[in-house]
Design an enzyme around this catalytic site. Structure first.
Site, PDB file in Angstrom:
ATOM      1  N   CYS A  78       0.843  -1.200   0.000  1.00  0.00           N
ATOM      2  CA  CYS A  78       0.000   0.000   0.000  1.00  0.00           C
ATOM      3  C   CYS A  78       0.873   1.244   0.000  1.00  0.00           C
ATOM      4  CB  CYS A  78      -0.887  -0.014   1.243  1.00  0.00           C
ATOM      5  SG  CYS A  78      -2.053   1.335   1.247  1.00  0.00           S
TER       6      CYS A  78
ATOM      7  N   ASN B 146      -2.900  -9.124  -8.967  1.00  0.00           N
ATOM      8  CA  ASN B 146      -3.793  -8.016  -8.609  1.00  0.00           C
ATOM      9  C   ASN B 146      -3.455  -6.763  -9.433  1.00  0.00           C
ATOM     10  OD1 ASN B 146      -3.599  -5.532  -6.131  1.00  0.00           O
ATOM     11  ND2 ASN B 146      -5.563  -6.308  -6.822  1.00  0.00           N
TER      12      ASN B 146
HETATM   13  C1  LIG Z   1      -9.402   2.838  -1.124  1.00  0.00           C
HETATM   14  C2  LIG Z   1      -8.265   1.858  -1.183  1.00  0.00           C
HETATM   15  C3  LIG Z   1      -7.684   1.411  -0.008  1.00  0.00           C
HETATM   16  C4  LIG Z   1      -6.626   0.485  -0.035  1.00  0.00           C
HETATM   17  N1  LIG Z   1      -6.127   0.015   1.141  1.00  0.00           N
HETATM   18  C5  LIG Z   1      -5.193  -0.971   1.122  1.00  0.00           C
HETATM   19  C6  LIG Z   1      -4.759  -1.571   2.329  1.00  0.00           C
HETATM   20  O1  LIG Z   1      -5.184  -1.221   3.430  1.00  0.00           O
HETATM   21  N2  LIG Z   1      -3.825  -2.560   2.248  1.00  0.00           N
HETATM   22  C7  LIG Z   1      -3.306  -2.976   1.043  1.00  0.00           C
HETATM   23  O2  LIG Z   1      -2.471  -3.877   1.024  1.00  0.00           O
HETATM   24  N3  LIG Z   1      -3.719  -2.435  -0.113  1.00  0.00           N
HETATM   25  C8  LIG Z   1      -4.655  -1.461  -0.104  1.00  0.00           C
HETATM   26  N4  LIG Z   1      -5.118  -0.950  -1.286  1.00  0.00           N
HETATM   27  C9  LIG Z   1      -4.629  -1.513  -2.566  1.00  0.00           C
HETATM   28  C10 LIG Z   1      -5.570  -2.619  -3.056  1.00  0.00           C
HETATM   29  O3  LIG Z   1      -5.552  -3.733  -2.187  1.00  0.00           O
HETATM   30  C11 LIG Z   1      -5.159  -3.110  -4.471  1.00  0.00           C
HETATM   31  O4  LIG Z   1      -3.856  -3.614  -4.416  1.00  0.00           O
HETATM   32  C12 LIG Z   1      -5.206  -1.993  -5.513  1.00  0.00           C
HETATM   33  O5  LIG Z   1      -6.398  -1.229  -5.402  1.00  0.00           O
HETATM   34  C13 LIG Z   1      -5.110  -2.559  -6.954  1.00  0.00           C
HETATM   35  O6  LIG Z   1      -6.166  -3.453  -7.217  1.00  0.00           O
HETATM   36  P1  LIG Z   1      -7.478  -2.985  -8.083  1.00  0.00           P
HETATM   37  O7  LIG Z   1      -6.955  -2.407  -9.379  1.00  0.00           O
HETATM   38  O8  LIG Z   1      -8.252  -4.246  -8.289  1.00  0.00           O
HETATM   39  O9  LIG Z   1      -8.190  -1.947  -7.279  1.00  0.00           O
HETATM   40  C14 LIG Z   1      -6.136   0.002  -1.280  1.00  0.00           C
HETATM   41  C15 LIG Z   1      -6.727   0.470  -2.469  1.00  0.00           C
HETATM   42  C16 LIG Z   1      -7.775   1.385  -2.438  1.00  0.00           C
HETATM   43  C17 LIG Z   1      -8.396   1.836  -3.745  1.00  0.00           C
END
Ligand SMILES: Cc1cc2nc3c(=O)[nH]c(=O)nc-3n(C[C@H](O)[C@H](O)[C@H](O)COP(=O)(O)O)c2cc1C
Length: 328
Positions: free
Chosen positions: A100, A200
């Site tokens: 993150c 992911n």
């Molecule tokens: C609002 C938001 C909060 C997130 N919080 C975390 C988190 O707490 N821990 C984490 O490992 N990734 C977090 N992420 C990243 C997501 O787990 C993911 O890796 C990222 O959004 C890419 O995947 P996607 O394209 O399917 O959204 C967050 C993403 C978003 C959009």
């Protein structure tokens, strides 16, 4: 797909999202087809464990198993302590956040900032795996920046430490959320280790899920933003991967039923004051792209009670249903 002793019902996972993947949303995604839903991250700072926010994040009552809780931090001893604390509170899988890029996380050198320091990565993973009897999983990005894609080395460190499954977001830390996720590094990571790898990043449709699985050879896919306001995406992908055919889109009435169930769970979980506020962003996601959605969202954002929120939703969906009938 197995994580330690747990056999997941499929290879589709809800990505951890702070402020989004609370217990009501995880439950809903699991009901609608997600094989695993990782919790919002919980800080490894024990001073925060008594706060209402952290207590809520650690609440897994009634949740479909296995319950996976994400922890974040940069101090191996504190991370080990956090892992033990969460297992004592019902976590069946501990997930470590090194994926993150949020400022709040990176400024204290946690989340994806940790990827810069491979020695510290190893010490954190060893400490957490050694601290608990449950499987420990890890979430990373492909590297620190586009010239330091050290995802393969981190994956090997993870395998060595006894990590049971590795989720990889196909962006570097420096990329934030810009550009498109790339899957070549995820494929290279999958080829480099024997532990399950979860792909992911930017998976928004059943076709894309199949493409990413085929391209990377990953064992599973993890979906974040595309599940916001569309928690049924999991059953859609599940069906498509199994049959090659698309499920019909949910009807207006189905969306209304799913959303109302979700909101009532949010109100129960957070209480009226916070529940109404948390519900706003979900209502906004559910109504995205619907006719009259922006006026509706504007009104929803101004009301303060569950009764007013529910009345607005009823009126909005009645209009949508009448429109859908006219169009039929
Ligand atoms: C609002 C938001 C909060 C997130 N919080 C975390 C988190 O707490 N821990 C984490 O490992 N990734 C977090 N992420 C990243 C997501 O787990 C993911 O890796 C990222 O959004 C890419 O995947 P996607 O394209 O399917 O959204 C967050 C993403 C978003 C959009």
């Amino acid at each position: 797909m197995h994580i330690g002793p747990y056999e997941l019902k499929n290879n589709l996972m809800l990505a951890p999202m702070a402020g989004v993947t609370d217990r009501p949303f995880r439950q809903l995604c699991k009901q609608l087809g997600a094989g695993l839903a990782v919790s919002e991250m919980v800080s490894s700072n024990s001073l925060l464990w008594g706060s209402a926010k952290t207590l809520r994040r650690a609440n897994h009552e009634g949740e479909v198993e296995p319950k996976s809780v994400q922890i974040a931090g940069a101090d191996p001893r504190m991370m080990a302590e956090a892992a033990r604390h969460n297992v004592d509170n019902g976590a069946q899988i501990i997930d470590i956040n090194m994926g993150c890029p949020a400022k709040k996380v990176c400024n204290v050198m946690a989340g994806s900032a940790l990827l810069q320091d491979e020695d510290l990565v190893a010490r954190i993973l060893d400490a957490v795996v050694g601290a608990v009897d449950v499987p420990v999983t890890l979430k990373i990005r492909t590297g620190w920046d586009t010239t330091h894609r050290n995802g393969i080395r981190v994956a090997r460190i993870a395998e060595q430490a006894g990590i049971r499954s590795l989720a990889v977001h196909g962006r570097t830390r420096a990329c934030g959320y810009t550009g498109e996720a790339e899957y070549d590094t995820i494929r290279a990571i999958k080829q480099a280790v024997r532990i399950p790898v979860v792909a992911n990043g930017d998976i928004r449709t059943p076709e894309k899920a199949r493409e990413v699985l085929e391209h990377t050879g990953a064992d599973a896919v993890m979906i974040g933003r595309a599940a916001q306001g569309r928690p049924w995406i999991f059953r859609e992908i599940d069906h498509f991967l199994a049959t090659g055919r698309h499920l019909p889109e949910p009807t207006v009435e189905e969306i209304r039923t799913i959303m109302l169930g979700h909101l009532h769970n949010l109100y129960d979980f957070y209480g009226e004051h916070t529940g109404v506020r948390v519900a706003r962003k979900h209502i906004s996601w559910y109504s995205k792209g619907q006719p009259g959605g922006s006026v509706f969202r504007d009104r929803v954002n101004r009301v303060e009670s569950t009764a007013e929120q529910l009345a607005l939703i009823d009126a909005f969906f009645d209009r949508l249903a009448a429109g859908a009938e006219l169009a039929a």
